[in-house]
Design an enzyme around this catalytic site. Structure first.
Site, short mmCIF file in Angstrom:
data_model
loop_
_atom_site.label_atom_id
_atom_site.label_comp_id
_atom_site.label_asym_id
_atom_site.label_seq_id
_atom_site.Cartn_x
_atom_site.Cartn_y
_atom_site.Cartn_z
NE ARG A 144 -0.34 6.34 -6.22
CZ ARG A 144 0.94 6.35 -6.58
NH1 ARG A 144 1.52 7.48 -6.95
NH2 ARG A 144 1.64 5.23 -6.61
CG LEU A 169 -2.23 -0.69 1.23
CD1 LEU A 169 -2.84 -0.68 2.63
CD2 LEU A 169 -3.19 -0.07 0.24
CG ASP A 170 0.73 4.28 -3.05
OD1 ASP A 170 1.66 3.55 -3.40
OD2 ASP A 170 -0.09 4.78 -3.85
N PRO A 171 2.33 4.77 1.11
CG PRO A 171 4.52 5.51 1.41
CD PRO A 171 3.56 5.02 0.36
#
Length: 286
Positions: free
Chosen positions: A169, A35-37
């Site tokens: 995104r 997962l992205d930060p």
């Protein structure tokens, strides 16, 4: 052991699983999808010997709750990036509903340049941060459904279910491209992995929910042959199989023309069987 953990926003996936390993005295740990930060939500982790099963967990469909902001475009496609374009287009719910069907089903998607995709051995985000030109190829992904939860003041909240490898995104960025308004992701929560939701956060995950292989339980004599590296005949169709014993996967085998031609057995689990040899195979058999 496979288990769901919940990653906090602002924390890397690596740090999240490392903390879990340290707090639970786990020596070896891995996960099935980062997962992205800035994102929060579920990570599916494997511990110790079960990390060897991660390559056999395929098609890990994931579900998210996402927020998109229209009329603002960023270089990272999310709210942590630099604003590169702003617009003053009036966006309506009807306009969004009109474009949703074109984003469902099997589509091609270009990952963000600020992503972990590799180009000639280097991460795309490292090249992007060095202001080097980054060109990523489109990939095939599948969007199973998009359900709009709310829309007001240019902010869209929606639930989306996608195949592994899909970038939310990029999906939101493409919404903005189609509407000629720009858009970026302002929030993301992963709420489900492979049909397992955050209600199961404290439960050990059943391997049979995860492994995308047929399961096979065999007699003790066949197990003995497999463990001793002997020629083993199993009258099953040509395929890979997850080898089960006492509700646990103890290895992966491949059968061709009724013969086991490949075997990958998990050492620590086999040692557990060796401890039971007097009842399993008879004294001295292993």
């Amino acid at each position: 052991m496979f288990k769901l953990i919940y990653k906090k926003s602002g924390e890397s996936s690596f740090k999240s699983i490392s903390n879990f390993a340290r707090e639970n005295n786990i020596k070896k740990i891995g996960h099935t999808g980062t997962l992205d930060p800035m994102a929060r939500g579920l990570l599916l982790v494997a511990t110790d010997n079960d990390t060897k099963l991660i390559p056999y967990i395929t098609n890990t469909n994931k579900t998210y709750i996402a927020e998109a902001i229209f009329n603002i475009e960023t270089n990272t496609y999310d709210s942590e990036g630099e604003i590169i374009n702003t617009y003053e287009k009036i966006i309506t719910l009807e306009m969004i509903e009109d474009i949703i069907p074109s984003f469902t089903g099997k589509i091609k998607q270009i990952p963000p340049i600020f992503s972990a995709k590799k180009i000639n051995g280097k991460r795309a985000y490292d090249l992007a941060r060095e202001n080097k030109e980054v060109t990523l190829k489109s990939v095939d992904v599948e969007i199973y459904y998009i359900n709009i939860i709310s829309f007001s003041n240019n902010k869209l909240v929606f639930e989306v279910s996608v195949s592994s490898g899909t970038y939310i995104r990029s999906l939101i960025h493409d919404f903005g491209k189609v509407l000629h308004s720009g858009a970026h992701m302002s929030s993301l929560e992963r709420t489900m992995i492979h049909g397992i939701s955050k209600e199961n956060i404290n439960d050990q995950v059943d391997l049979k929910q995860l492994i995308n292989l047929p399961f096979l339980e065999v007699p003790n004599a066949t197990l003995k042959n497999l463990f001793n590296g002997l020629k083993t005949i199993i009258e099953k169709e040509d395929n890979q199989y997850a080898l089960f014993f006492e509700n646990d996967i103890i290895g992966i085998i491949k059968i061709s023309c009724f013969e086991v031609v490949e075997r990958k057995l998990f050492g620590n689990k086999i040692e557990g069987l060796v401890d039971k040899k007097n009842t399993l195979f008879g004294t001295g058999d292993l």
